[in-house]
Scaffold this motif. Structure first.
Motif, short mmCIF file in Angstrom:
data_model
loop_
_atom_site.label_atom_id
_atom_site.label_comp_id
_atom_site.label_asym_id
_atom_site.label_seq_id
_atom_site.Cartn_x
_atom_site.Cartn_y
_atom_site.Cartn_z
N ALA A 289 0.92 -1.28 0.03
CA ALA A 289 -0.02 0.02 -0.07
C ALA A 289 0.91 1.13 0.08
CB ALA A 289 -0.90 0.17 1.19
N SER A 290 0.11 2.26 -0.58
CA SER A 290 0.90 3.66 -0.64
C SER A 290 0.30 4.64 0.42
CB SER A 290 1.01 4.24 -1.87
OG SER A 290 1.30 5.73 -1.96
N HIS A 291 1.15 5.18 1.37
CA HIS A 291 0.94 6.26 2.29
C HIS A 291 0.38 7.65 1.59
CE1 HIS A 291 5.17 6.90 1.42
NE2 HIS A 291 4.72 8.29 2.12
N GLU A 292 0.99 7.65 0.36
CA GLU A 292 0.63 9.02 -0.43
C GLU A 292 -0.71 8.86 -1.23
OE1 GLU A 292 4.63 11.14 -1.57
OE2 GLU A 292 4.30 9.60 -2.74
N GLY A 293 -1.42 7.77 -1.18
CA GLY A 293 -2.64 7.65 -1.95
C GLY A 293 -2.31 7.20 -3.27
N VAL A 294 -3.50 6.65 -4.04
CA VAL A 294 -3.29 5.83 -5.17
C VAL A 294 -3.03 6.80 -6.45
CG1 VAL A 294 -4.62 4.36 -6.94
CG2 VAL A 294 -5.58 4.45 -4.55
N GLY A 295 -3.18 8.17 -6.28
CA GLY A 295 -2.79 9.18 -7.29
C GLY A 295 -1.19 9.26 -7.26
N TYR A 296 -0.54 9.24 -6.41
CA TYR A 296 0.82 9.35 -6.14
C TYR A 296 1.29 7.89 -6.24
CZ TYR A 296 1.33 14.37 -5.15
OH TYR A 296 1.55 15.85 -5.03
N TRP A 297 0.60 6.95 -6.00
CA TRP A 297 1.15 5.70 -6.08
C TRP A 297 1.50 5.58 -7.59
CZ3 TRP A 297 -1.07 1.96 -9.60
CH2 TRP A 297 -0.54 0.55 -9.52
N SER A 298 0.54 5.77 -8.58
CA SER A 298 0.69 5.73 -9.82
C SER A 298 1.85 6.57 -10.26
CB SER A 298 -0.43 6.03 -10.79
OG SER A 298 -0.96 7.34 -10.60
N TYR A 299 1.89 7.63 -9.98
CA TYR A 299 3.22 8.45 -10.38
C TYR A 299 4.38 7.93 -9.79
CZ TYR A 299 5.77 12.98 -10.45
OH TYR A 299 6.94 13.83 -10.53
N GLY A 300 4.62 7.65 -8.53
CA GLY A 300 5.70 7.30 -8.05
C GLY A 300 6.10 5.75 -8.66
N VAL A 301 5.27 4.89 -8.65
CA VAL A 301 5.50 3.44 -9.22
C VAL A 301 6.16 3.50 -10.50
CG1 VAL A 301 4.62 1.09 -9.54
CG2 VAL A 301 4.07 2.14 -7.30
N GLU A 302 5.51 4.10 -11.31
CA GLU A 302 5.79 4.41 -12.67
C GLU A 302 7.41 4.39 -12.76
OE1 GLU A 302 6.10 7.28 -16.38
OE2 GLU A 302 4.13 6.99 -15.62
N TYR A 303 7.93 5.49 -12.09
CA TYR A 303 9.51 5.77 -12.09
C TYR A 303 10.27 4.76 -11.25
CZ TYR A 303 8.28 9.89 -14.39
OH TYR A 303 8.07 10.84 -15.27
N LEU A 304 9.83 4.20 -10.07
CA LEU A 304 10.36 2.86 -9.64
C LEU A 304 10.56 2.01 -10.42
CD1 LEU A 304 8.62 2.73 -5.95
CD2 LEU A 304 11.13 3.70 -6.37
N LEU A 305 9.60 1.50 -11.41
CA LEU A 305 9.49 0.22 -12.19
C LEU A 305 10.36 0.62 -13.49
CD1 LEU A 305 5.65 -0.63 -12.47
CD2 LEU A 305 7.61 -1.77 -11.54
N LYS A 306 10.68 1.98 -14.11
CA LYS A 306 11.34 2.28 -14.84
C LYS A 306 13.00 1.93 -14.50
CE LYS A 306 8.63 5.94 -17.43
NZ LYS A 306 8.48 7.52 -17.57
N TYR A 307 13.18 2.35 -13.24
CA TYR A 307 14.58 2.16 -12.89
C TYR A 307 14.80 0.63 -12.54
CZ TYR A 307 19.01 1.92 -10.60
OH TYR A 307 20.30 1.49 -10.32
N LEU A 308 13.91 -0.12 -11.96
CA LEU A 308 14.07 -1.40 -11.85
C LEU A 308 14.22 -2.19 -13.13
CD1 LEU A 308 13.29 -0.76 -8.90
CD2 LEU A 308 11.84 -2.71 -8.96
N ASP A 309 13.66 -1.55 -14.18
CA ASP A 309 13.71 -2.15 -15.47
C ASP A 309 15.04 -2.00 -16.12
OD1 ASP A 309 12.74 -3.84 -17.63
OD2 ASP A 309 11.84 -2.15 -18.80
N LEU A 310 15.58 -0.56 -16.07
CA LEU A 310 17.00 -0.38 -16.47
C LEU A 310 18.10 -1.05 -15.69
CD1 LEU A 310 16.22 3.44 -16.77
CD2 LEU A 310 16.68 1.83 -18.52
N ALA A 311 17.81 -1.09 -14.32
CA ALA A 311 18.87 -2.03 -13.50
C ALA A 311 18.94 -3.40 -14.30
CB ALA A 311 18.37 -1.77 -12.19
N LYS A 312 17.77 -4.11 -14.26
CA LYS A 312 17.79 -5.39 -14.51
C LYS A 312 18.42 -5.69 -16.17
CE LYS A 312 14.63 -9.11 -14.99
NZ LYS A 312 13.02 -9.56 -14.89
N GLN A 313 18.24 -4.95 -16.91
CA GLN A 313 18.53 -4.89 -18.32
C GLN A 313 20.26 -4.16 -18.47
OE1 GLN A 313 16.06 -3.52 -21.73
NE2 GLN A 313 14.56 -3.12 -20.34
#
Length: 525
Positions: free
Chosen positions: A81-105
């Motif tokens: 869950a996100s303490h910042e709410g679902v709106g900021y969840w979508s904002y923040g998680v997008e960039y977390l996923l982008k980095y995790l994807d780059l780090a993996k590749q």
């Protein structure tokens, strides 16, 4: 020219993220649970990868971003869950996923093996509004600083989660949001990169209708995943979650949290009924909980009073709140929220337990046990969408379109009420009006019990009859509804705070499909 500008901005971002006297360190440099750090470090890493081998500092930028992301992943909670709410969840998680994807590749470093990420799809799924309510401006529950829709995606976010964790529920939700045409167009191209057609969409119809996110202590209750007539969300956890509260001696990014301990919302039959305040300045009085009137001054929860939640105030005083019991079975869902010591010392709070009993499919009983070291006057607040009127000494009817909510105040017997508009203030100073019902006991006391019964129904449909009873020395309710009677007795003399407060008379004990209890240390005398 592009290379030089990118390198220049990356150097500034790098300096802003470290503690140095050479350049102004940005406030977010150690805000490991705040979206600003996530977004900025993703940008720094991306610049480093793009300029690696061309700019000497590129490797330093990558290493700096990577070290930050390792701390971010460690800081994330255990429930998704996100303490910042679902709106900021979508904002923040997008960039977390982008980095995790780059780090993996590019680094060969797989950071996806993370408990929070494995569970976060269920946060977005359970916080979805009923499918029939979706439109471009409204898809999600807006607890914390949050609109009623995702700022980013979330279709491509969900597809990436589906790909990494082979999660059919994520794939299903992405498809449904796309079909409804309610996704944000930002970064939609990521759907192409992050979609795995081998993951088949799985509707959530086999999932429990109740979900407890036990780190942030949010409970979501539904009547059904298919009809989805009723949605109730309750919140009573530490502002950044139990896990982070143990790890940090400063606020690592709780500015978007609200002072909303023991707060709830209710949606029924396609209409908002009991609502959150939205993205406003942070005041307890704007939430569906309790404030105290002390010598004519309103006193709410710690952390309130400015545009951003003052989390350091909570952490320095070592304050906490928690859900201490959850039960779910075919007959009822039950939650106890313990506000514990989240109010200022001037209140002298010894107990504020909020019990939520959801008698399925459509009756909610809210019971507040309030004890203070000296007599106080608690003020019980409810914010709503629609038109509210009093139809009797202790009964109110809220009407929103073709849906009614009957509100029966069982206790206190003697109270005054106000129906008025609370004024909230947005970040840029605009005002928002919040229709409010306030229930105030007429007598000061150091022990107060408040019992309110809520029942939503389509206009013209029957509401239950609620009658106070006394049996075997216990207070209770007799509920007559659709030709049936239910008798419920309360035990206010329980031994432990997290013991169940009620019994359903004449019914076999149902078998729980989910059961949870939490012990908190005794409060200081």
């Amino acid at each position: 020219m592009i290379r030089n500008r990118l390198a220049h901005e990356a150097r500034l971002m790098f300096l802003a993220s470290i503690k140095t006297g050479e350049y102004k360190t940005m406030w977010w440099y150690k805000a490991y649970l705040q979206n600003h750090l996530w977004v900025d470090m993703c940008g720094l890493a991306t610049a480093g990868f793009a300029l690696y081998g061309e700019v000497p500092d590129a490797e330093i930028w990558i290493n700096q971003a990577h070290s930050k992301f390792l701390k971010i992943l460690e800081a994330l909670g255990t429930d998704g869950a996100s303490h910042e709410g679902v709106g900021y969840w979508s904002y923040g998680v997008e960039y977390l996923l982008k980095y995790l994807d780059l780090a993996k590749q590019l680094l060969g470093c797989d950071l996806f093996n993370n408990t929070w990420f494995r569970k976060t799809i269920y946060y977005r799924l359970y916080m979805s509004l009923p499918r029939g309510m979706w439109k471009d401006s409204m898809t999600i529950v807006n607890i914390a600083d949050c609109p009623m829709r995702d700022w980013y995606g979330p279709d491509y976010i969900l597809r990436k989660l589906a790909t990494e964790y082979k999660d059919g529920y994520a794939q299903w939700l992405a498809e449904e949001l796309d079909k409804a045409g309610v996704v944000s167009p930002v970064s939609g191209w990521l759907n192409i990169l992050w979609y795995d057609p081998t993951v088949k969409p799985t509707p959530p119809y086999d999932l429990p209708t109740m979900k407890h996110f036990d780190d942030l202590d949010i409970v979501v209750m539904r009547d059904s995943w298919i009809n989805e007539n009723i949605l109730f969300v309750f919140k009573c956890g530490p502002f950044i979650g139990h896990s982070a509260l143990k790890k940090f001696n400063y606020d690592p990014g709780g500015g978007h949290v609200h002072p909303d301990v023991n707060h709830f919302i209710l949606v029924a039959y396609g209409k908002w009924l009991i609502v959150d305040d939205g993205y406003l300045s942070k005041w307890t009085r704007q939430h569906n909980t309790i404030v105290f009137n002390i010598d004519g001054r309103e006193v709410g929860q710690l952390g309130e009073g400015s545009m951003w939640f003052k989390g350091d105030e909570v952490i320095k005083r070592k304050r906490i709140s928690a859900i201490i019991r959850v039960e779910s079975n075919p007959i009822f869902d039950y939650v106890i929220g313990d506000a514990y010591n989240i109010y200022p010392d001037i209140v002298g709070l010894k107990k504020f337990l909020r019990h939520v009993i959801y008698l399925k499919p459509d009756i909610f009983i809210i019971i507040d046990e309030i004890e203070t070291t000296r007599p106080q006057v608690p003020e019980w607040l409810l914010h709503y969408d629609g038109t509210l009127r009093n139809i009797g000494q202790n009964t109110f009817i809220l009407t929103n379109g073709d849906v009614n909510l009957k509100i029966d105040v069982v206790l206190p017997h003697e109270f005054r009420y106000e129906i008025y508009e609370q004024i909230g203030v947005r970040e840029r100073g605009q005002e928002k009006r919040l229709p409010t019902l306030k229930i105030v006991p007429l007598q000061k006391s150091n022990k107060t019990i408040i019992i309110v019964v809520l029942h939503p129904a389509k206009s013209g449909n029957e509401h239950p009859s609620i009658m106070e009873i006394h049996e075997n020395g216990k207070l209770g309710l007799l509920i007559k509804y659709k030709g049936e009677e239910k008798k419920i007795l309360f035990n206010f003399a329980r031994k432990k705070r997290n013991d169940r407060i009620f019994e359903l008379v004449g019914m076999d004990e149902p078998i729980n499909t989910y059961s949870f209890t939490r012990e908190l240390p005794p409060l200081d005398p």
